[in-house]
Enzyme design. Structure first.
Site, short mmCIF file in Angstrom:
data_model
loop_
_atom_site.label_atom_id
_atom_site.label_comp_id
_atom_site.label_asym_id
_atom_site.label_seq_id
_atom_site.Cartn_x
_atom_site.Cartn_y
_atom_site.Cartn_z
N HIS A 112 53.66 4.32 71.86
CA HIS A 112 53.13 2.98 72.09
C HIS A 112 54.10 1.93 71.56
O HIS A 112 55.01 2.23 70.77
CB HIS A 112 51.78 2.81 71.37
CG HIS A 112 51.91 2.86 69.88
ND1 HIS A 112 52.11 4.02 69.18
CD2 HIS A 112 51.93 1.86 68.95
CE1 HIS A 112 52.22 3.75 67.89
NE2 HIS A 112 52.12 2.44 67.72
N ASP B 274 53.39 -1.82 69.64
CA ASP B 274 52.20 -2.31 68.93
C ASP B 274 51.47 -3.42 69.70
O ASP B 274 52.09 -4.35 70.22
CB ASP B 274 52.59 -2.79 67.53
CG ASP B 274 53.12 -1.63 66.69
OD1 ASP B 274 52.53 -0.54 66.74
OD2 ASP B 274 54.15 -1.81 66.00
N HIS C 79 57.29 3.54 70.11
CA HIS C 79 57.46 4.47 68.99
C HIS C 79 56.28 5.42 68.92
O HIS C 79 55.21 5.18 69.51
CB HIS C 79 57.65 3.72 67.67
CG HIS C 79 56.55 2.77 67.32
ND1 HIS C 79 56.42 1.53 67.89
CD2 HIS C 79 55.50 2.88 66.46
CE1 HIS C 79 55.37 0.91 67.41
NE2 HIS C 79 54.77 1.71 66.54
N ARG D 98 52.90 -2.36 57.10
CA ARG D 98 53.59 -3.00 58.24
C ARG D 98 53.37 -4.50 58.23
O ARG D 98 52.26 -4.97 57.95
CB ARG D 98 53.06 -2.41 59.55
CG ARG D 98 53.91 -2.79 60.76
CD ARG D 98 53.34 -2.21 62.03
NE ARG D 98 52.33 -3.10 62.58
CZ ARG D 98 51.44 -2.74 63.52
NH1 ARG D 98 51.41 -1.50 63.98
NH2 ARG D 98 50.57 -3.61 63.97
O1 LIG Z 1 53.22 5.94 60.77
C1 LIG Z 1 54.18 5.64 61.45
O2 LIG Z 1 55.29 6.12 61.29
C2 LIG Z 1 54.04 4.61 62.54
C3 LIG Z 1 52.65 4.10 62.67
C4 LIG Z 1 52.61 3.01 63.67
O3 LIG Z 1 52.60 3.24 64.84
C5 LIG Z 1 52.71 1.62 63.21
O4 LIG Z 1 52.56 1.35 62.03
O5 LIG Z 1 52.95 0.75 64.06
FE LIG Z 2 52.74 1.42 65.95
#
Ligand SMILES: O=C(O)CCC(=O)C(=O)O
Ligand SMILES: [Fe+2]
Length: 404
Positions: free
Chosen positions: A189, A191, A338, A353
């Protein structure tokens, strides 16, 4: 499968049973965070203040913010001299995507170096740093330099007050990540692409890392675009697609969790142009893109399925990062997708994040009308910069692989 009751009204019971099963699956809707509410308090854990919290808050719908021509990459020195001269090493991890920088403390970045970082992320898709001591407030400050911050409607925020813009990723022995409701394909995906102005230069810092496992992978939308035949590129450039936040919100609700803002659906171009690089990128993702608009459903299904599989299967478009505690990644959500791996249970993995909004995704036609400039194919630009003759494709896929 559980037995289905038969009491003379078998169909009704069967439907109820199937609905129950579907709800069970919805509860697992997002494996990036556990479908339970707040994590148990563990005061001995160093980062207890940042463990998941799901307060009952209600936010208004997001409205459009005009950020045209404000992207920090537009203000950067194209050679990125002040960022690169401060680094010990700058290493491109694959030709298509991913750069790791060593020797920089992100707390010391000047505004000009932040601009250069934004440009580098726009060009390389994702940029990694290790051993970064910056705290979440400092991470948010850098993110704010890149744009107004997004608040997620469903994912946890830290327990510490005042951090509503932070998205918490957390799993431990009691919170096993469960991707069983999803194929690996669906986990790819970008985000919150259902938003009117989905994110730009997003950062994730891992504050507690498992001994091994828990890697994240990114896939380049520029590389995907560049790999396609000219006729197919032109076809995609004329299309738009629907991105939906509904299933994510419904998944939270089915798990008994509060949704802080009603989900929306947005229509975005299938090929968008990055406002700083002017490069074209395929902008669909298995996580949130549901339908190509204005074509028969069967055609939409085939085209999306093909693009989704290219994102996930074409390893030439990928970089995979093995985190350590205090590693941070900056990726440009406009031009990469990602996915995470879920192989580390029962170890703890905890990340935070920060997510700036980008512009409303712009089609090739709109970009060219607004700027008066031609949008470009990244790969062909790079070949030209290096004096390499551009292969004449006559409809066959171009070959990637020239480093910049
Ligand atoms: O846990 C991760 O490495 C990525 C998780 C995720 O998709 C995000 O935080 O946008
Ligand atoms: Fe993500």
């Amino acid at each position: 499968m559980a037995a289905v009751a038969t009491n003379g009204n078998g169909n009704v019971d069967r439907i109820a049973e199937l609905r129950k099963q579907a709800n069970e699956e919805l509860k697992l809707f997002n494996p990036f965070y556990s479908p339970t509410a707040d994590s148990a308090s563990d005061d001995t854990y160093k980062h207890a203040a940042y463990t998941p919290h799901l307060p009952v808050l209600n936010w208004e719908p997001l409205t459009e913010i005009d950020i045209t021509d404000t992207d920090r990459g537009l203000f950067a020195d194209p050679g990125k001299k002040s960022l690169f001269s401060a680094a010990q090493k700058v290493k491109n991890l694959t030709p298509a995507i991913g750069t790791e920088i060593t020797g920089i403390d992100l707390r010391q970045l000047t505004p000009g170096q932040k601009d250069e970082l934004a440009l580098l992320v726009a060009e390389r898709g994702v940029v990694f740093f290790r051993d970064q001591e910056l705290n979440i407030h400092e991470q948010l400050d850098i993110a704010r330099h890149f744009g107004p911050l997004h608040k997620h409607a469903t994912t946890p925020i830290p327990k510490e007050p005042g951090l509503e813009e932070v998205h918490v990723v957390y799993n431990d022995a009691a919170r096993r990540p469960d991707s069983s409701a999803f194929s690996k394909l669906e986990l790819w995906h970008s985000d919150v692409t259902y938003e009117i102005q989905p994110p730009s230069t997003t950062s994730l810092k891992v504050i507690t890392c498992p001994e091994n496992g828990g890697d994240t992978l990114w896939s380049s939308g520029y590389a995907l675009y560049s790999s396609l035949s000219p006729g197919f590129q032109t076809y995609l450039e004329g299309l738009t697609a629907l991105h939906s936040g509904v299933a994510q919100a419904e998944g939270s609700r089915a798990a008994g969790l509060h949704v802080r803002r009603e989900p929306i659906e947005s229509v975005h171009p299938v090929v968008r142009v990055h406002p700083v690089t002017g490069w074209k990128s395929v902008y669909v993702n298995p996580g949130f893109t549901r339908r190509i608009i204005g074509v028969p459903k069967a055609e939409s299904d085939v085209i999306l399925n093909f693009l989704f599989h290219q994102i996930s299967d074409n390893v030439d478009f990928h970089v995979r990062f093995s985190w350590e505690t205090n590693s941070i990644a900056f990726w440009d959500n406009r031009i990469v997708t990602h996915t995470a791996t879920f192989d580390f249970w029962p170890q703890r993995r905890h990340a935070l994040r920060a997510t700036p909004h980008g512009e409303k995704p712009e089609s090739v036609e709109d970009y060219e009308r607004r700027t008066g400039k031609a949008a470009k194919d990244r790969q062909i630009e790079i070949w030209k910069q290096h004096g390499v003759e551009v292969p004449q494709t006559k409809g066959s896929p171009r070959v990637l692989g020239y480093n910049d």
